[in-house]
Motif scaffolding. Structure first.
Motif, PDB file in Angstrom:
ATOM      1  N   ILE A 184       0.744  -1.317  -0.006  1.00 22.01           N
ATOM      2  CA  ILE A 184       0.074  -0.325  -0.090  1.00 22.01           C
ATOM      3  C   ILE A 184       0.598   1.312  -0.056  1.00 22.01           C
ATOM      4  O   ILE A 184       0.195   2.040  -0.979  1.00 22.01           O
ATOM      5  N   GLN A 185       1.585   1.304   0.454  1.00 20.48           N
ATOM      6  CA  GLN A 185       2.861   2.305   1.211  1.00 20.48           C
ATOM      7  C   GLN A 185       3.701   2.699  -0.402  1.00 20.48           C
ATOM      8  O   GLN A 185       3.487   4.032  -0.712  1.00 20.48           O
ATOM      9  N   ALA A 186       4.259   1.249  -0.926  1.00 24.08           N
ATOM     10  CA  ALA A 186       4.856   1.568  -2.310  1.00 24.08           C
ATOM     11  C   ALA A 186       4.009   1.915  -3.318  1.00 24.08           C
ATOM     12  O   ALA A 186       4.204   3.293  -4.522  1.00 24.08           O
ATOM     13  N   TYR A 187       2.758   2.168  -3.350  1.00 24.70           N
ATOM     14  CA  TYR A 187       1.739   2.582  -5.114  1.00 24.70           C
ATOM     15  C   TYR A 187       1.515   3.230  -4.331  1.00 24.70           C
ATOM     16  O   TYR A 187       1.198   4.383  -5.352  1.00 24.70           O
ATOM     17  N   LYS A 188       1.021   4.164  -2.850  1.00 27.39           N
ATOM     18  CA  LYS A 188       0.443   5.523  -2.621  1.00 27.39           C
ATOM     19  C   LYS A 188       2.002   6.042  -2.975  1.00 27.39           C
ATOM     20  O   LYS A 188       1.638   7.774  -3.883  1.00 27.39           O
ATOM     21  N   GLU A 189       2.599   6.033  -2.752  1.00 29.05           N
ATOM     22  CA  GLU A 189       4.315   6.860  -2.988  1.00 29.05           C
ATOM     23  C   GLU A 189       4.216   7.228  -4.800  1.00 29.05           C
ATOM     24  O   GLU A 189       4.481   7.632  -5.042  1.00 29.05           O
ATOM     25  N   ALA A 204      -6.157  -1.822  10.701  1.00 30.23           N
ATOM     26  CA  ALA A 204      -5.312  -0.287  10.162  1.00 30.23           C
ATOM     27  C   ALA A 204      -5.870  -0.415   8.535  1.00 30.23           C
ATOM     28  O   ALA A 204      -6.317   0.251   7.630  1.00 30.23           O
ATOM     29  N   LEU A 205      -5.468  -1.513   8.062  1.00 29.14           N
ATOM     30  CA  LEU A 205      -5.638  -1.795   6.819  1.00 29.14           C
ATOM     31  C   LEU A 205      -6.821  -1.836   5.819  1.00 29.14           C
ATOM     32  O   LEU A 205      -7.011  -1.418   5.344  1.00 29.14           O
ATOM     33  N   GLN A 206      -8.029  -2.094   6.714  1.00 23.55           N
ATOM     34  CA  GLN A 206      -9.657  -1.819   6.168  1.00 23.55           C
ATOM     35  C   GLN A 206      -9.334  -0.488   6.079  1.00 23.55           C
ATOM     36  O   GLN A 206     -10.438   0.022   5.218  1.00 23.55           O
ATOM     37  N   LYS A 207      -9.262   0.363   7.198  1.00 23.53           N
ATOM     38  CA  LYS A 207      -9.526   2.035   6.604  1.00 23.53           C
ATOM     39  C   LYS A 207      -8.853   2.164   5.482  1.00 23.53           C
ATOM     40  O   LYS A 207      -8.703   3.283   4.885  1.00 23.53           O
ATOM     41  N   ASN A 263     -18.265 -14.444  15.110  1.00 27.01           N
ATOM     42  CA  ASN A 263     -16.827 -14.798  15.980  1.00 27.01           C
ATOM     43  C   ASN A 263     -16.492 -13.602  15.138  1.00 27.01           C
ATOM     44  O   ASN A 263     -14.716 -13.205  15.368  1.00 27.01           O
ATOM     45  N   LEU A 264     -15.808 -13.180  13.987  1.00 27.11           N
ATOM     46  CA  LEU A 264     -15.111 -12.504  13.194  1.00 27.11           C
ATOM     47  C   LEU A 264     -15.124 -10.961  13.584  1.00 27.11           C
ATOM     48  O   LEU A 264     -15.813 -10.656  13.918  1.00 27.11           O
ATOM     49  N   LEU A 265     -14.173 -10.795  13.347  1.00 27.76           N
ATOM     50  CA  LEU A 265     -13.911  -9.336  13.848  1.00 27.76           C
ATOM     51  C   LEU A 265     -14.792  -8.835  12.521  1.00 27.76           C
ATOM     52  O   LEU A 265     -15.318  -8.883  11.442  1.00 27.76           O
ATOM     53  N   PRO A 266     -15.178  -6.944  13.450  1.00 30.18           N
ATOM     54  CA  PRO A 266     -15.858  -6.360  12.547  1.00 30.18           C
ATOM     55  C   PRO A 266     -15.396  -6.331  10.667  1.00 30.18           C
ATOM     56  O   PRO A 266     -14.220  -5.929  10.854  1.00 30.18           O
ATOM     57  N   GLY A 267     -16.543  -5.644  10.052  1.00 30.58           N
ATOM     58  CA  GLY A 267     -15.783  -6.173   8.582  1.00 30.58           C
ATOM     59  C   GLY A 267     -15.096  -7.140   7.864  1.00 30.58           C
ATOM     60  O   GLY A 267     -15.306  -6.832   6.282  1.00 30.58           O
TER      61      GLY A 267
END
Length: 201
Positions: free
Chosen positions: A101-106, A149-152, A173-177
């Protein structure tokens, strides 16, 4: 090997920098024998050897040459998370998602990531309560903050229905989202048919 006068001048400069300018002035350019200052020389030499200005500096490391430049285009990537892989206590897959994500953002380049969890890595999608039961732990899901953080940042997380059924987990039982897909293997095929590149860290 240094000449005596040169050594005296060097010690004089060192004393000026570190100790007494008046003593240094007597030493530099003095026509008398440097042996007059022998005690001072013996005292200063260990300090001079450790002085950064007089110590030999290490040669700089050669720069790494890039032979194959990488300039990614707009991409769709599916992470096949079917096994656990860690560097220390950090999930390699989650870390690679963030790095990508960081590499593509740059590069200001569009990126879509879907992470499909199943098999041995399926438990990473559990909420705190279910995680503690499944892993006999009392700490909650340690990957939760990374996942949130990755979901955001746009990453879609999915859990395989077959893994969930085999473990007795439900959607609650799963994390939200986190979404449940109809089967990880067929989901991966579907995504690759739709142009996604598969990575399996």
């Amino acid at each position: 090997m240094w000449k005596r006068a040169t050594l005296t001048d060097a010690v004089g400069q060192f004393i000026k920098d570190r100790f007494s300018p008046s003593i240094a002035a007597q030493m530099r350019g003095n026509s008398m024998s440097p042996m007059k200052f022998a005690p001072m020389l013996l005292f200063c030499l260990p300090f001079m050897a450790a002085s950064p200005s007089l110590a030999q500096q290490p040669a700089p490391k050669p720069a790494i040459r890039i032979d194959v430049p990488v300039a990614p285009k707009a991409s769709k990537v599916v992470f096949n998370m079917d096994h656990v892989a860690f560097a220390g206590d950090q999930s390699i897959g989650l870390r690679q998602m963030q790095s990508m994500i960081q590499a593509y953002k740059e590069e200001n380049t569009p990126l879509e990531i879907i992470a499909v969890f199943h098999g041995a890595a399926g438990y990473m999608m559990l909420n705190d309560e279910a995680y503690d039961r499944a892993r006999t732990s009392g700490t909650g899901n340690p990957y939760k903050q990374q996942i949130v953080a990755l979901q955001k940042q746009g990453v879609q997380f999915e859990e395989c229905v077959h893994t969930a059924e085999a473990k007795g987990w439900t959607n609650s039982n799963l994390l939200p989202g986190v979404k449940v897909n109809g089967g990880a293997v067929l989901r991966l095929v579907q995504l690759m048919q739709d142009g996604f590149v598969q990575l399996q860290p």
